[in-house]
Design a protein around this motif. Structure first.
Motif, PDB file in Angstrom:
ATOM      1  N   MET A   1       0.853  -1.164   0.000  1.00  0.00           N
ATOM      2  CA  MET A   1       0.000   0.000   0.000  1.00  0.00           C
ATOM      3  C   MET A   1       0.904   1.234   0.000  1.00  0.00           C
ATOM      4  N   THR A   2       0.563   2.219  -0.820  1.00  0.00           N
ATOM      5  CA  THR A   2       1.312   3.466  -0.868  1.00  0.00           C
ATOM      6  C   THR A   2       0.372   4.619  -0.549  1.00  0.00           C
ATOM      7  N   LEU A   3       0.798   5.458   0.373  1.00  0.00           N
ATOM      8  CA  LEU A   3       0.035   6.621   0.791  1.00  0.00           C
ATOM      9  C   LEU A   3       0.855   7.868   0.499  1.00  0.00           C
ATOM     10  N   THR A   4       0.195   8.990   0.273  1.00  0.00           N
ATOM     11  CA  THR A   4       0.912  10.238   0.043  1.00  0.00           C
ATOM     12  C   THR A   4       0.336  11.322   0.937  1.00  0.00           C
ATOM     13  N   ALA A   5       1.230  12.022   1.624  1.00  0.00           N
ATOM     14  CA  ALA A   5       0.843  13.160   2.461  1.00  0.00           C
ATOM     15  C   ALA A   5       1.423  14.420   1.837  1.00  0.00           C
ATOM     16  N   THR A   6       0.550  15.295   1.380  1.00  0.00           N
ATOM     17  CA  THR A   6       1.028  16.564   0.817  1.00  0.00           C
ATOM     18  C   THR A   6       1.180  17.620   1.900  1.00  0.00           C
ATOM     19  N   SER A   7       0.539  17.402   3.051  1.00  0.00           N
ATOM     20  CA  SER A   7       0.693  18.294   4.196  1.00  0.00           C
ATOM     21  C   SER A   7       0.388  17.511   5.467  1.00  0.00           C
ATOM     22  N   ALA A   8       0.705  18.125   6.606  1.00  0.00           N
ATOM     23  CA  ALA A   8       0.460  17.471   7.896  1.00  0.00           C
ATOM     24  C   ALA A   8      -1.029  17.204   8.112  1.00  0.00           C
ATOM     25  N   SER A   9      -1.884  17.983   7.479  1.00  0.00           N
ATOM     26  CA  SER A   9      -3.327  17.780   7.660  1.00  0.00           C
ATOM     27  C   SER A   9      -3.813  16.465   7.043  1.00  0.00           C
ATOM     28  N   ASP A  10      -3.006  15.853   6.187  1.00  0.00           N
ATOM     29  CA  ASP A  10      -3.349  14.552   5.601  1.00  0.00           C
ATOM     30  C   ASP A  10      -3.097  13.399   6.569  1.00  0.00           C
ATOM     31  N   LEU A  11      -2.251  13.611   7.555  1.00  0.00           N
ATOM     32  CA  LEU A  11      -1.782  12.511   8.400  1.00  0.00           C
ATOM     33  C   LEU A  11      -2.860  11.818   9.223  1.00  0.00           C
ATOM     34  N   PRO A  12      -3.816  12.516   9.822  1.00  0.00           N
ATOM     35  CA  PRO A  12      -4.833  11.785  10.591  1.00  0.00           C
ATOM     36  C   PRO A  12      -5.588  10.746   9.749  1.00  0.00           C
ATOM     37  N   GLY A  13      -5.978  11.095   8.547  1.00  0.00           N
ATOM     38  CA  GLY A  13      -6.668  10.145   7.674  1.00  0.00           C
ATOM     39  C   GLY A  13      -5.766   8.989   7.269  1.00  0.00           C
ATOM     40  N   LEU A  14      -4.498   9.281   6.992  1.00  0.00           N
ATOM     41  CA  LEU A  14      -3.548   8.232   6.622  1.00  0.00           C
ATOM     42  C   LEU A  14      -3.270   7.308   7.809  1.00  0.00           C
ATOM     43  N   ALA A  15      -3.242   7.875   9.011  1.00  0.00           N
ATOM     44  CA  ALA A  15      -3.035   7.067  10.213  1.00  0.00           C
ATOM     45  C   ALA A  15      -4.168   6.058  10.376  1.00  0.00           C
ATOM     46  N   THR A  16      -5.381   6.503  10.159  1.00  0.00           N
ATOM     47  CA  THR A  16      -6.536   5.609  10.251  1.00  0.00           C
ATOM     48  C   THR A  16      -6.461   4.515   9.194  1.00  0.00           C
ATOM     49  N   GLN A  17      -6.055   4.874   7.984  1.00  0.00           N
ATOM     50  CA  GLN A  17      -5.896   3.871   6.926  1.00  0.00           C
ATOM     51  C   GLN A  17      -4.857   2.828   7.317  1.00  0.00           C
ATOM     52  N   LEU A  18      -3.758   3.277   7.896  1.00  0.00           N
ATOM     53  CA  LEU A  18      -2.690   2.358   8.304  1.00  0.00           C
ATOM     54  C   LEU A  18      -3.186   1.404   9.389  1.00  0.00           C
ATOM     55  N   ILE A  19      -3.873   1.916  10.381  1.00  0.00           N
ATOM     56  CA  ILE A  19      -4.387   1.068  11.461  1.00  0.00           C
ATOM     57  C   ILE A  19      -5.352   0.022  10.901  1.00  0.00           C
ATOM     58  N   ASN A  20      -6.230   0.444  10.006  1.00  0.00           N
ATOM     59  CA  ASN A  20      -7.181  -0.490   9.400  1.00  0.00           C
ATOM     60  C   ASN A  20      -6.456  -1.553   8.573  1.00  0.00           C
ATOM     61  N   TYR A  21      -5.443  -1.147   7.816  1.00  0.00           N
ATOM     62  CA  TYR A  21      -4.659  -2.072   6.996  1.00  0.00           C
ATOM     63  C   TYR A  21      -3.934  -3.096   7.875  1.00  0.00           C
TER      64      TYR A  21
ATOM     65  N   SER B  98       5.898  -2.833   7.939  1.00  0.00           N
ATOM     66  CA  SER B  98       7.006  -1.967   7.563  1.00  0.00           C
ATOM     67  C   SER B  98       6.445  -0.674   6.970  1.00  0.00           C
ATOM     68  N   VAL B  99       6.872   0.458   7.526  1.00  0.00           N
ATOM     69  CA  VAL B  99       6.425   1.772   7.075  1.00  0.00           C
ATOM     70  C   VAL B  99       7.664   2.556   6.652  1.00  0.00           C
ATOM     71  N   SER B 100       7.773   2.848   5.364  1.00  0.00           N
ATOM     72  CA  SER B 100       8.920   3.610   4.854  1.00  0.00           C
ATOM     73  C   SER B 100       8.432   4.963   4.368  1.00  0.00           C
ATOM     74  N   ILE B 101       9.092   6.016   4.854  1.00  0.00           N
ATOM     75  CA  ILE B 101       8.697   7.376   4.501  1.00  0.00           C
ATOM     76  C   ILE B 101       9.811   8.011   3.681  1.00  0.00           C
ATOM     77  N   LYS B 102       9.422   8.529   2.538  1.00  0.00           N
ATOM     78  CA  LYS B 102      10.368   9.164   1.627  1.00  0.00           C
ATOM     79  C   LYS B 102       9.882  10.578   1.335  1.00  0.00           C
ATOM     80  N   VAL B 103      10.803  11.553   1.413  1.00  0.00           N
ATOM     81  CA  VAL B 103      10.471  12.936   1.094  1.00  0.00           C
ATOM     82  C   VAL B 103      10.593  13.113  -0.414  1.00  0.00           C
ATOM     83  N   LEU B 104       9.513  13.552  -1.039  1.00  0.00           N
ATOM     84  CA  LEU B 104       9.508  13.789  -2.480  1.00  0.00           C
ATOM     85  C   LEU B 104      10.036  15.189  -2.792  1.00  0.00           C
TER      86      LEU B 104
END
Length: 138
Positions: free
Chosen positions: A1-21, A120-126
């Motif tokens: 699964m690949t997620l993209t955060a364009t700003s910090a405001s995206d993180l709460p929704g992505l966190a929920t997706q990760l927990i569900n996954y 495994s959660v890998s974070i890369k700065v674009l």
């Protein structure tokens, strides 16, 4: 699964997706360069799990414990370790096999101590500053 955060405001929704996954998985390994946003994302995940206290990097303490809505959460930062023995001496394996959430930053410092199954959660700065978050079950 690949997620993209364009700003910090995206993180709460992505966190929920990760927990569900993750489902019943409780061990999460966070990889990424210094400053990529590992701790920032962990703060959002902890908030999604009901942590009310402040979530901070355990760089000097090595491990922080938080009370989630339904479970304990352990947050590790192994950046400062010189050897795996230091993690062994602090009882890290007991935490890993406790059944509680464990969020581990710099897991490459303890390769022989990691449980067989983890997320495994890998974070890369674009180039545009967004964060690409790659997630895999192992």
């Amino acid at each position: 699964m690949t997620l993209t955060a364009t700003s910090a405001s995206d993180l709460p929704g992505l966190a929920t997706q990760l927990i569900n996954y993750a489902g019943n998985s409780r061990i999460f390994l966070f990889n990424g360069d210094m400053g990529a946003g590992k701790t920032t994302f962990i703060k959002s995940i902890c908030a999604a799990l009901g942590v009310k206290d402040g979530v901070t990097s355990p760089t000097f303490a090595i491990v922080n414990e938080y009370a989630g809505a339904a479970d304990k959460i352990y947050h590790f930062d192994f950046y400062r370790l010189k050897t795996q023995t230091e993690a062994l001496d602090m009882g890290a394996e007991e935490y890993f096999y406790s059944g509680h959430y464990c969020f581990i930053e710099w897991p490459e410092k303890i390769p022989d101590m990691l449980p067989l199954h983890y997320i495994s959660v890998s974070i890369k700065v674009l180039a545009d500053g967004a964060r690409q978050i790659s997630v895999e079950k192992n």
